[in-house]
Scaffold this active site. Structure first.
Site, PDB file in Angstrom:
ATOM      1  N   GLN A 123      -0.321   2.787  -2.370  1.00  0.00           N
ATOM      2  CA  GLN A 123       0.553   2.489  -1.233  1.00  0.00           C
ATOM      3  C   GLN A 123       1.817   1.760  -1.720  1.00  0.00           C
ATOM      4  O   GLN A 123       1.752   0.611  -2.145  1.00  0.00           O
ATOM      5  CB  GLN A 123      -0.220   1.594  -0.263  1.00  0.00           C
ATOM      6  CG  GLN A 123       0.583   1.082   0.909  1.00  0.00           C
ATOM      7  CD  GLN A 123      -0.250   0.123   1.753  1.00  0.00           C
ATOM      8  OE1 GLN A 123      -1.315   0.478   2.231  1.00  0.00           O
ATOM      9  NE2 GLN A 123       0.232  -1.090   1.932  1.00  0.00           N
ATOM     10  N   SER A 126       5.696  -2.604  -0.535  1.00  0.00           N
ATOM     11  CA  SER A 126       6.383  -3.870  -0.866  1.00  0.00           C
ATOM     12  C   SER A 126       7.422  -3.693  -1.967  1.00  0.00           C
ATOM     13  O   SER A 126       7.257  -2.869  -2.870  1.00  0.00           O
ATOM     14  CB  SER A 126       5.363  -4.907  -1.325  1.00  0.00           C
ATOM     15  OG  SER A 126       4.375  -5.086  -0.353  1.00  0.00           O
ATOM     16  N   SER A 158      -0.855  -1.714  -5.698  1.00  0.00           N
ATOM     17  CA  SER A 158      -2.228  -1.754  -6.213  1.00  0.00           C
ATOM     18  C   SER A 158      -2.629  -0.384  -6.745  1.00  0.00           C
ATOM     19  O   SER A 158      -2.376   0.638  -6.094  1.00  0.00           O
ATOM     20  CB  SER A 158      -3.214  -2.128  -5.109  1.00  0.00           C
ATOM     21  OG  SER A 158      -3.019  -3.449  -4.727  1.00  0.00           O
ATOM     22  N   GLU A 241      -6.221  -0.833   7.592  1.00  0.00           N
ATOM     23  CA  GLU A 241      -6.752  -1.531   6.416  1.00  0.00           C
ATOM     24  C   GLU A 241      -7.906  -2.434   6.802  1.00  0.00           C
ATOM     25  O   GLU A 241      -8.765  -2.763   6.002  1.00  0.00           O
ATOM     26  CB  GLU A 241      -5.655  -2.380   5.754  1.00  0.00           C
ATOM     27  CG  GLU A 241      -4.903  -1.657   4.657  1.00  0.00           C
ATOM     28  CD  GLU A 241      -3.949  -2.556   3.905  1.00  0.00           C
ATOM     29  OE1 GLU A 241      -2.795  -2.649   4.332  1.00  0.00           O
ATOM     30  OE2 GLU A 241      -4.356  -3.163   2.908  1.00  0.00           O
ATOM     31  N   SER A 360       0.357 -11.969   4.098  1.00  0.00           N
ATOM     32  CA  SER A 360      -0.084 -13.340   3.780  1.00  0.00           C
ATOM     33  C   SER A 360      -0.677 -14.031   5.012  1.00  0.00           C
ATOM     34  O   SER A 360      -0.463 -13.613   6.152  1.00  0.00           O
ATOM     35  CB  SER A 360       1.096 -14.157   3.262  1.00  0.00           C
ATOM     36  OG  SER A 360       1.960 -14.440   4.331  1.00  0.00           O
TER      37      SER A 360
HETATM   38  C1  LIG Z   1      -2.776  -8.415  -5.751  1.00  0.00           C
HETATM   39  C2  LIG Z   1      -1.804  -7.856  -4.764  1.00  0.00           C
HETATM   40  C3  LIG Z   1      -1.931  -6.525  -4.366  1.00  0.00           C
HETATM   41  C4  LIG Z   1      -0.983  -5.961  -3.491  1.00  0.00           C
HETATM   42  N1  LIG Z   1      -1.073  -4.618  -3.197  1.00  0.00           N
HETATM   43  C5  LIG Z   1      -0.054  -4.032  -2.520  1.00  0.00           C
HETATM   44  C6  LIG Z   1      -0.009  -2.594  -2.371  1.00  0.00           C
HETATM   45  O1  LIG Z   1      -0.910  -1.877  -2.802  1.00  0.00           O
HETATM   46  N2  LIG Z   1       1.058  -2.046  -1.750  1.00  0.00           N
HETATM   47  C7  LIG Z   1       2.064  -2.805  -1.256  1.00  0.00           C
HETATM   48  O2  LIG Z   1       3.003  -2.224  -0.695  1.00  0.00           O
HETATM   49  N3  LIG Z   1       2.059  -4.160  -1.366  1.00  0.00           N
HETATM   50  C8  LIG Z   1       1.032  -4.791  -2.003  1.00  0.00           C
HETATM   51  N4  LIG Z   1       1.019  -6.157  -2.166  1.00  0.00           N
HETATM   52  C9  LIG Z   1       2.148  -6.937  -1.671  1.00  0.00           C
HETATM   53  C10 LIG Z   1       1.786  -7.863  -0.516  1.00  0.00           C
HETATM   54  O3  LIG Z   1       1.701  -7.132   0.677  1.00  0.00           O
HETATM   55  C11 LIG Z   1       2.886  -8.937  -0.458  1.00  0.00           C
HETATM   56  O4  LIG Z   1       2.769  -9.691  -1.656  1.00  0.00           O
HETATM   57  C12 LIG Z   1       2.731  -9.838   0.727  1.00  0.00           C
HETATM   58  O5  LIG Z   1       3.032  -9.150   1.916  1.00  0.00           O
HETATM   59  C13 LIG Z   1       3.667 -11.074   0.615  1.00  0.00           C
HETATM   60  O6  LIG Z   1       4.967 -10.690   0.327  1.00  0.00           O
HETATM   61  P1  LIG Z   1       5.781 -11.352  -0.881  1.00  0.00           P
HETATM   62  O7  LIG Z   1       4.931 -11.306  -2.098  1.00  0.00           O
HETATM   63  O8  LIG Z   1       7.117 -10.691  -0.959  1.00  0.00           O
HETATM   64  O9  LIG Z   1       5.947 -12.881  -0.495  1.00  0.00           O
HETATM   65  P2  LIG Z   1       7.057 -13.464   0.485  1.00  0.00           P
HETATM   66  O10 LIG Z   1       7.222 -12.563   1.645  1.00  0.00           O
HETATM   67  O11 LIG Z   1       8.261 -13.779  -0.327  1.00  0.00           O
HETATM   68  O12 LIG Z   1       6.350 -14.785   0.976  1.00  0.00           O
HETATM   69  C14 LIG Z   1       6.325 -15.973   0.164  1.00  0.00           C
HETATM   70  C15 LIG Z   1       5.648 -17.070   0.981  1.00  0.00           C
HETATM   71  O13 LIG Z   1       6.425 -17.337   2.161  1.00  0.00           O
HETATM   72  C16 LIG Z   1       5.628 -17.185   3.318  1.00  0.00           C
HETATM   73  N5  LIG Z   1       6.422 -16.588   4.397  1.00  0.00           N
HETATM   74  C17 LIG Z   1       7.257 -15.531   4.300  1.00  0.00           C
HETATM   75  N6  LIG Z   1       7.806 -15.251   5.492  1.00  0.00           N
HETATM   76  C18 LIG Z   1       7.297 -16.147   6.370  1.00  0.00           C
HETATM   77  C19 LIG Z   1       7.469 -16.372   7.776  1.00  0.00           C
HETATM   78  N7  LIG Z   1       8.266 -15.591   8.510  1.00  0.00           N
HETATM   79  N8  LIG Z   1       6.776 -17.379   8.356  1.00  0.00           N
HETATM   80  C20 LIG Z   1       5.946 -18.188   7.626  1.00  0.00           C
HETATM   81  N9  LIG Z   1       5.765 -18.016   6.281  1.00  0.00           N
HETATM   82  C21 LIG Z   1       6.413 -17.016   5.663  1.00  0.00           C
HETATM   83  C22 LIG Z   1       4.500 -16.238   2.923  1.00  0.00           C
HETATM   84  O14 LIG Z   1       3.356 -16.436   3.716  1.00  0.00           O
HETATM   85  C23 LIG Z   1       4.253 -16.654   1.478  1.00  0.00           C
HETATM   86  O15 LIG Z   1       3.413 -17.775   1.435  1.00  0.00           O
HETATM   87  C24 LIG Z   1       0.061  -6.766  -2.972  1.00  0.00           C
HETATM   88  C25 LIG Z   1       0.145  -8.122  -3.348  1.00  0.00           C
HETATM   89  C26 LIG Z   1      -0.758  -8.675  -4.218  1.00  0.00           C
HETATM   90  C27 LIG Z   1      -0.625 -10.108  -4.618  1.00  0.00           C
END
Ligand SMILES: Cc1cc2nc3c(=O)[nH]c(=O)nc-3n(C[C@H](O)[C@H](O)[C@H](O)COP(=O)(O)OP(=O)(O)OC[C@H]3O[C@@H](n4cnc5c(N)ncnc54)[C@H](O)[C@@H]3O)c2cc1C
Length: 378
Positions: A123, A126, A158, A241, A360
């Site tokens: 997928q 991100s 992933s 999911e 998250s």
């Molecule tokens: C092991 C792993 C597997 C993954 N697998 C996939 C996959 O297969 N496909 C895919 O597309 N994505 C995947 N992801 C991505 C995952 O969906 C994102 O990491 C997740 O949505 C968080 O986005 P970010 O990492 O950009 O963090 P950010 O969006 O930058 O967030 C950073 C911090 O800020 C907080 N935050 C951000 N916005 C807000 C808000 N509006 N209000 C309050 N708090 C906020 C978040 O909760 C977090 O603590 C994976 C991530 C991991 C770690």
């Protein structure tokens, strides 16, 4: 709804249990190399498929068995109970997106090999600046003759290293409001211009990856849905999911609770008040997860599609994963910290990952607040 197994469900569970005992590959947890993990993913999928355990809830016309979601929940529960390799989860959510939006020709082309495991999917949603704010994604696709030319980068994809195709979200209309200019392309990962670079996780596995796209040409025929359908499609995917899988997570949490309790008994610390508190918290969090999973399942059985309330399940599951990991530290003490080879410590670290992927914890709380009609934060 009566949550006890019906006679047919009970029979299915017993047959599955016996089958799993015979067929779960021994020592699969020790397979750490990339090629080994790729093979494991494919062969486990094929083994399940050959035994009739893939696509239980899929419609019969797509090659599934048209069974109630209860059967998928039983499969998740029993597989987690014996610590089987991960089930082919793409079937339950990426498959729903493809089945829901594909043309008849696309269904014939993509669904059978997805179901039997010949083609593995990942997928690609991100991006480095578009995780929580997914609609900010910038990977650009420009129409040129019969193809889209795609440029950009995905991150945290992933299993990309072990996959053949990717459900890719791209921006086709940069002038439209950000949720509306997004489109989904079915993208072969061996197309010229694609580079998959593994991200090594704390456990040493390359289960995540960055995917770079440089002038990649994707035929228009590979577009899923219409231009601009990407956001809707992404929301359908993420809502699937959750659901039957929650029952499997519950099994995993309870299995781990059992292990920690045995460990505490062995160490003579079962009467320690801190240990008792930690174990009770795990049990309570697991119980909350169980009640919610059962409720969600009853909605699915009534034919109601999943919606944003799946965030409650994600939150409860992350919470239970954290509790069980903290309880481990309470039982084993500081000695388990700092040793990366310790499987309990590895589980503790992984519990932090659970509260990030799939959205998250903070984002789940925001969604739940909206469901409850609470005022929006800043
Ligand atoms: C092991 C792993 C597997 C993954 N697998 C996939 C996959 O297969 N496909 C895919 O597309 N994505 C995947 N992801 C991505 C995952 O969906 C994102 O990491 C997740 O949505 C968080 O986005 P970010 O990492 O950009 O963090 P950010 O969006 O930058 O967030 C950073 C911090 O800020 C907080 N935050 C951000 N916005 C807000 C808000 N509006 N209000 C309050 N708090 C906020 C978040 O909760 C977090 O603590 C994976 C991530 C991991 C770690």
């Amino acid at each position: 709804m009566d949550y006890r197994d019906s006679p047919e469900e009970g029979e299915f569970r017993l047959a599955l249990r016996a089958w799993l005992e015979k067929n779960v590959p021994k020592g699969w947890q020790d397979i750490k190399d990339d090629e080994g993990r790729r093979q494991l993913r494919k062969s486990w999928h094929r083994t399940l498929f050959d035994a009739g355990y893939v696509g239980l809830g899929w419609k019969v016309e797509y090659g599934g068995q048209g069974l109630s979601p209860i059967y998928d929940a039983i499969l998740n529960e029993e597989a987690a109970r014996v610590d089987a390799p991960e089930l082919p989860s793409m079937i339950s959510y990426l498959g729903q997106a493809v089945a829901g939006y594909a043309t008849e020709e696309q269904k014939r082309r993509f669904l059978p090999p997805m179901l039997n495991g010949d083609v593995q999917w990942c997928q690609g949603f991100s991006e480095p600046s578009a995780g929580s704010d997914l609609a900010a994604l910038r990977t650009r696709a420009v129409l040129d003759g019969g193809s889209y030319v795609v440029n950009g980068q995905k991150v945290w994809t992933s299993l990309a290293l072990y996959s053949d195709w990717c459900l890719l979200l791209v921006r086709t209309d940069p002038k439209a409001p950000k949720h509306k200019g997004i489109t989904c392309l079915l993208t072969p990962l061996d197309a010229p211009g694609i580079t998959v670079r593994p991200i090594r996780l704390h456990n040493g596995l390359n289960d995540s990856a960055e995917v770079f796209l440089d002038d990649v040409r994707i035929p228009v025929d590979n577009r899923l849905g219409q231009e601009g359908d990407g956001w809707k499609l992404a929301m359908t995917t993420v809502s699937y999911e959750r659901g039957a899988a929650d029952v499997g997570y519950l099994s995993t949490i309870l299995r781990q609770l059992d292990l920690i309790e045995t460990e505490a008994r062995g160490r003579g610390s079962l009467d320690d008040i801190a240990v008792r508190r930690a174990l009770t918290k795990v049990w309570l969090d697991a119980e909350a997860l169980r009640c919610n999973a059962a409720y969600q399942l009853s909605l699915r059985v009534q034919g109601k599609p999943p919606g944003p309330e799946g965030s409650i399940g994600k939150l409860l599951w992350s919470r239970a994963a954290h509790s069980v990991a903290h309880a481990t530290l309470d039982v084993r003490g500081a000695s388990s910290l700092g040793n990366n080879d310790d499987e309990w410590f590895e589980r503790y670290l992984y519990s932090r990952v659970v509260s990030v992927y799939g959205g998250s914890t903070q984002i789940q709380k925001n969604i739940i607040a909206r469901l409850l009609d609470m005022p929006r934060g800043n």
